[in-house]
Design a protein around this motif. Structure first.
Motif, PDB file in Angstrom:
ATOM      1  N   ARG A 405       0.818  -1.221   0.000  1.00  0.00           N
ATOM      2  CA  ARG A 405       0.000   0.000   0.000  1.00  0.00           C
ATOM      3  C   ARG A 405       0.853   1.273   0.000  1.00  0.00           C
ATOM      4  NH1 ARG A 405      -5.484   0.202   1.181  1.00  0.00           N
ATOM      5  NH2 ARG A 405      -6.495  -1.796   1.619  1.00  0.00           N
ATOM      6  N   ALA A 406       1.922   1.271   0.778  1.00  0.00           N
ATOM      7  CA  ALA A 406       2.692   2.500   0.976  1.00  0.00           C
ATOM      8  C   ALA A 406       3.847   2.662  -0.005  1.00  0.00           C
ATOM      9  CB  ALA A 406       3.235   2.554   2.404  1.00  0.00           C
ATOM     10  N   ASN A 407       4.275   1.571  -0.634  1.00  0.00           N
ATOM     11  CA  ASN A 407       5.481   1.612  -1.470  1.00  0.00           C
ATOM     12  C   ASN A 407       5.259   0.851  -2.762  1.00  0.00           C
ATOM     13  OD1 ASN A 407       7.761   0.972   1.328  1.00  0.00           O
ATOM     14  ND2 ASN A 407       6.814   2.882   0.707  1.00  0.00           N
ATOM     15  N   ARG A 408       6.164   1.095  -3.694  1.00  0.00           N
ATOM     16  CA  ARG A 408       6.274   0.265  -4.882  1.00  0.00           C
ATOM     17  C   ARG A 408       7.751   0.058  -5.174  1.00  0.00           C
ATOM     18  NH1 ARG A 408       4.264   4.027  -9.898  1.00  0.00           N
ATOM     19  NH2 ARG A 408       2.226   3.917  -8.820  1.00  0.00           N
ATOM     20  N   ALA A 409       8.086  -1.075  -5.779  1.00  0.00           N
ATOM     21  CA  ALA A 409       9.487  -1.343  -6.105  1.00  0.00           C
ATOM     22  C   ALA A 409       9.569  -2.326  -7.253  1.00  0.00           C
ATOM     23  CB  ALA A 409      10.240  -1.885  -4.891  1.00  0.00           C
ATOM     24  N   LEU A 410      10.643  -2.180  -8.029  1.00  0.00           N
ATOM     25  CA  LEU A 410      10.924  -3.087  -9.131  1.00  0.00           C
ATOM     26  C   LEU A 410      12.433  -3.164  -9.292  1.00  0.00           C
ATOM     27  CD1 LEU A 410       9.152  -3.554 -12.478  1.00  0.00           C
ATOM     28  CD2 LEU A 410      11.576  -2.933 -12.553  1.00  0.00           C
ATOM     29  N   ARG A 411      12.962  -4.381  -9.383  1.00  0.00           N
ATOM     30  CA  ARG A 411      14.385  -4.563  -9.634  1.00  0.00           C
ATOM     31  C   ARG A 411      14.593  -5.166 -11.010  1.00  0.00           C
ATOM     32  NH1 ARG A 411      19.442  -7.141  -6.086  1.00  0.00           N
ATOM     33  NH2 ARG A 411      20.852  -7.192  -7.882  1.00  0.00           N
ATOM     34  N   ARG A 412      15.493  -4.561 -11.781  1.00  0.00           N
ATOM     35  CA  ARG A 412      15.890  -5.065 -13.097  1.00  0.00           C
ATOM     36  C   ARG A 412      17.412  -5.061 -13.136  1.00  0.00           C
ATOM     37  NH1 ARG A 412      13.406  -2.242 -18.302  1.00  0.00           N
ATOM     38  NH2 ARG A 412      11.574  -3.418 -17.538  1.00  0.00           N
ATOM     39  N   GLY A 413      18.006  -6.236 -13.110  1.00  0.00           N
ATOM     40  CA  GLY A 413      19.462  -6.299 -13.032  1.00  0.00           C
ATOM     41  C   GLY A 413      19.938  -5.670 -11.733  1.00  0.00           C
ATOM     42  N   ASP A 414      20.856  -4.717 -11.861  1.00  0.00           N
ATOM     43  CA  ASP A 414      21.363  -4.026 -10.680  1.00  0.00           C
ATOM     44  C   ASP A 414      20.549  -2.782 -10.331  1.00  0.00           C
ATOM     45  OD1 ASP A 414      23.481  -5.759 -10.155  1.00  0.00           O
ATOM     46  OD2 ASP A 414      24.800  -4.757 -11.595  1.00  0.00           O
ATOM     47  N   TRP A 415      19.552  -2.454 -11.153  1.00  0.00           N
ATOM     48  CA  TRP A 415      18.801  -1.215 -10.949  1.00  0.00           C
ATOM     49  C   TRP A 415      17.512  -1.472 -10.179  1.00  0.00           C
ATOM     50  CZ3 TRP A 415      20.930   3.355 -11.815  1.00  0.00           C
ATOM     51  CH2 TRP A 415      22.025   3.419 -12.669  1.00  0.00           C
ATOM     52  N   LYS A 416      17.189  -0.547  -9.291  1.00  0.00           N
ATOM     53  CA  LYS A 416      15.961  -0.659  -8.512  1.00  0.00           C
ATOM     54  C   LYS A 416      15.195   0.657  -8.543  1.00  0.00           C
ATOM     55  CE  LYS A 416      14.108  -1.649  -3.900  1.00  0.00           C
ATOM     56  NZ  LYS A 416      14.445  -2.041  -2.514  1.00  0.00           N
ATOM     57  N   TYR A 417      13.937   0.532  -8.937  1.00  0.00           N
ATOM     58  CA  TYR A 417      12.986   1.650  -8.874  1.00  0.00           C
ATOM     59  C   TYR A 417      12.222   1.523  -7.572  1.00  0.00           C
ATOM     60  CZ  TYR A 417       8.413   3.844  -9.617  1.00  0.00           C
ATOM     61  OH  TYR A 417       7.254   4.560  -9.464  1.00  0.00           O
ATOM     62  N   LYS A 444      19.147  10.045 -14.230  1.00  0.00           N
ATOM     63  CA  LYS A 444      18.751   9.076 -15.249  1.00  0.00           C
ATOM     64  C   LYS A 444      17.220   9.063 -15.391  1.00  0.00           C
ATOM     65  CE  LYS A 444      22.798   6.092 -14.769  1.00  0.00           C
ATOM     66  NZ  LYS A 444      23.261   6.306 -16.160  1.00  0.00           N
ATOM     67  N   PRO A 445      16.653  10.171 -15.834  1.00  0.00           N
ATOM     68  CA  PRO A 445      15.181  10.252 -15.919  1.00  0.00           C
ATOM     69  C   PRO A 445      14.579   9.251 -16.893  1.00  0.00           C
ATOM     70  CG  PRO A 445      16.214  12.122 -17.017  1.00  0.00           C
ATOM     71  CD  PRO A 445      17.306  11.418 -16.277  1.00  0.00           C
ATOM     72  N   GLU A 446      15.293   8.928 -17.974  1.00  0.00           N
ATOM     73  CA  GLU A 446      14.734   7.993 -18.948  1.00  0.00           C
ATOM     74  C   GLU A 446      14.658   6.582 -18.374  1.00  0.00           C
ATOM     75  OE1 GLU A 446      16.945   8.264 -22.560  1.00  0.00           O
ATOM     76  OE2 GLU A 446      16.270  10.306 -23.009  1.00  0.00           O
ATOM     77  N   LEU A 447      15.708   6.162 -17.678  1.00  0.00           N
ATOM     78  CA  LEU A 447      15.682   4.845 -17.058  1.00  0.00           C
ATOM     79  C   LEU A 447      14.623   4.796 -15.964  1.00  0.00           C
ATOM     80  CD1 LEU A 447      16.785   2.014 -16.686  1.00  0.00           C
ATOM     81  CD2 LEU A 447      18.579   2.962 -15.203  1.00  0.00           C
ATOM     82  N   LEU A 448      14.512   5.851 -15.183  1.00  0.00           N
ATOM     83  CA  LEU A 448      13.484   5.912 -14.154  1.00  0.00           C
ATOM     84  C   LEU A 448      12.096   5.753 -14.778  1.00  0.00           C
ATOM     85  CD1 LEU A 448      12.598   6.509 -11.211  1.00  0.00           C
ATOM     86  CD2 LEU A 448      12.521   8.932 -11.866  1.00  0.00           C
ATOM     87  N   ALA A 449      11.841   6.457 -15.854  1.00  0.00           N
ATOM     88  CA  ALA A 449      10.533   6.381 -16.518  1.00  0.00           C
ATOM     89  C   ALA A 449      10.277   4.978 -17.067  1.00  0.00           C
ATOM     90  CB  ALA A 449      10.465   7.410 -17.642  1.00  0.00           C
ATOM     91  N   GLU A 450      11.314   4.340 -17.582  1.00  0.00           N
ATOM     92  CA  GLU A 450      11.177   2.994 -18.135  1.00  0.00           C
ATOM     93  C   GLU A 450      10.814   1.985 -17.042  1.00  0.00           C
ATOM     94  OE1 GLU A 450      14.054  -0.366 -20.224  1.00  0.00           O
ATOM     95  OE2 GLU A 450      14.623   1.751 -20.334  1.00  0.00           O
ATOM     96  N   LEU A 451      11.490   2.064 -15.915  1.00  0.00           N
ATOM     97  CA  LEU A 451      11.214   1.127 -14.835  1.00  0.00           C
ATOM     98  C   LEU A 451       9.864   1.416 -14.182  1.00  0.00           C
ATOM     99  CD1 LEU A 451      14.712   0.721 -13.143  1.00  0.00           C
ATOM    100  CD2 LEU A 451      13.681  -0.594 -14.991  1.00  0.00           C
ATOM    101  N   ARG A 452       9.513   2.700 -14.067  1.00  0.00           N
ATOM    102  CA  ARG A 452       8.208   3.050 -13.525  1.00  0.00           C
ATOM    103  C   ARG A 452       7.097   2.522 -14.434  1.00  0.00           C
ATOM    104  NH1 ARG A 452       8.649   8.541 -12.589  1.00  0.00           N
ATOM    105  NH2 ARG A 452       8.170   8.916 -14.783  1.00  0.00           N
ATOM    106  N   ALA A 453       7.268   2.641 -15.729  1.00  0.00           N
ATOM    107  CA  ALA A 453       6.266   2.133 -16.674  1.00  0.00           C
ATOM    108  C   ALA A 453       6.143   0.618 -16.576  1.00  0.00           C
ATOM    109  CB  ALA A 453       6.630   2.545 -18.093  1.00  0.00           C
TER     110      ALA A 453
END
Length: 467
Positions: A405-417, A444-453
């Protein structure tokens, strides 16, 4: 001092048991204890027994083999030396029952109504008995199944392990209980054998260990699955010999005029200490040692898969260094957990793996180990690690996804949103910053947007939270 990479750090932490217990090993000697994981493709075996052991609220570094300088866990350290220690393993969620949903079903907690509770706290919520589970699918494939310990996926009369594929159940339905009286979060007695209460006022970890030792020591005529779910080291902060403190907590529960007062008593905010917590973790370690010894005596050690993990990150007395956050949040300290796998017949020991994985992956993996097939009507969200562990295959590229409810997260390789409770987005490179302090979102706004999407695409397939 030169900078240490995450992978090198994982190797150094891998020798923590040697350093903490013996007190003499250098960092270089500790790092040499483990080698990078490599499969043994030529090995063969019959279908294995499966023993899945969960600690409760055990932090990522609470074992000496994960770096704890003040907690001695020789039995779990030995298990790690005999198998594979994972440095980047995660729970399916940040609290107890959603993770159990993800492990039992192999799917995101948000796929089912009961999984939306964080955690389950009343009799109206639970795991739908019609939903396929690790137990029901393995049972269909010929396995005997048992669950001993904490269920936390719903209360009777509607929910129970025996309604969801386990042949046998001995344990508690709720998320927490007082270790001696067995009074739970609803204020009533919560120790059951099957669907009937079972009276035993001894220390709960001892009671569960005794039952698990009996189960693995039986003469089984077919392969078996045992989910062994300890409540240790979850609050209240009680170890063996603390009957007097337990009685004080039990008296507060009996005198409570609301469920909130019951939970407040069990939370034990006026008790505990780093030392008491260490004592509880060490009792968990000793309990695991007893069960593994029983497995050895029964001559079932060679062809039994043992998976040890925690249901989520640690709490207020846990040792999580270097991670930030704790249980209930999706920072690393809330979801990264110690995870050890041993299968002597198929997997070599003294190994460490840095491959990211999470609870639903182990559901898929254990089903494949047992020759069971997922139900096509309930597709898994986990990826089987069997090809990686047994045949040396590379894991496919995929995202690890979490929603609370309070958070969201996604890990792709070494990157975490990561999105915090204030709805602020963050981006971390875990290889360089496992503590999640260097926010790279502005860079890295583009990578952030990609992981958020990518996160939003998956989230759109889940049930919405009520209210």
């Amino acid at each position: 001092m030169p900078e240490i990479s995450r992978r090198a750090f994982g190797g150094l932490v891998g020798g923590g048991a040697v350093t903490a217990v013996a007190g003499t090993a250098t960092a270089a000697e500790a790092a040499s204890v483990e080698r990078p994981f490599k499969a043994r493709p030529g090995a063969v075996s019959r279908r294995p027994n499966i023993l899945v052991i969960l600690g409760d609220d055990l932090g990522w570094a609470d074992l000496s083999s994960y770096g704890a300088p003040h907690i001695r866990t020789p039995h779990l350290d030995r298990l790690a030396r005999q198998g594979v220690r994972f440095t980047d393993a995660y729970s399916g969620s940040a609290t107890c029952s959603p993770t159990r949903f993800s492990l039992y079903t192999g799917r995101y907690p948000g796929r089912t109504p009961g999984g939306l509770a964080e955690p389950i706290g009343n009799r109206t919520q639970g795991l739908d008995p019609d939903h396929p589970t690790l137990a029901s699918l393995l049972k269909k494939a010929g396995y005997a199944t048992a669950l001993i310990g904490k269920w936390h996926c719903g209360w009777l009369p509607d929910y129970s392990p025996t309604k969801s594929g386990w042949d046998e159940f001995f344990g508690n339905h709720g998320g927490v209980l007082e270790y001696f009286s067995k009074l739970g979060q609803l204020g009533d007695y919560d120790l059951y054998e099957g669907d009937a209460t079972y009276k035993d006022l001894r220390y709960y970890t001892e009671v569960l260990t005794e039952r698990a030792v009996e189960y693995v020591g039986r003469k089984h005529d077919r392969p078996w699955l045992l989910n062994l779910n300890f409540t240790t080291p979850h609050w209240p902060w009680l170890a063996e010999g603390d009957e007097e403190t337990g009685a004080e907590i039990a008296a507060k529960i009996r005198a409570a005029k609301s469920q909130a007062e019951v939970v407040a008593a069990l939370n034990h905010y006026d008790g505990g200490s780093v030392e008491k917590y260490a004592e509880m973790v060490e009792s968990l370690d000793a309990a695991v040692g007893e069960v593994l010894a029983a497995l050895r005596r029964a001559e079932q050690e060679e062809n039994t898969v043992v998976v040890f993990a925690s249901d989520n990150g640690g709490e207020r007395y846990s040792y999580n260094w270097p991670l930030s956050g704790e249980k209930s949040v999706l920072l690393e300290g809330g979801i990264r957990v110690p995870t050890i796998v041993r299968w002597p017949a198929r997997i070599d020991g003294h190994q460490v793996s840095h491959e990211p994985n999470f609870s639903p992956d182990w559901t898929a993996t254990l089903l494949e180990f047992g020759g069971a097939r997922p139900d096509p009507a309930y597709p898994l969200d986990g990826t089987s690690l069997a090809g990686y562990l047994l045949r040396g295959e590379e894991l496919p590229e995929r995202d690890l996804f979490w929603r609370v409810r309070a958070n969201r997260a996604l890990r792709r390789g070494d990157w975490k949103y990561y999105q915090d409770a204030d709805k602020t987005d963050h981006l971390y490179n875990l290889a360089a910053d496992s503590r999640e302090q260097a926010d790279l979102a502005p860079d890295k706004p583009e990578l952030l947007a990609e992981l958020r999407a990518a996160w939003e695409k998956t989230a759109a397939t889940l049930l919405p939270y009520p209210g």
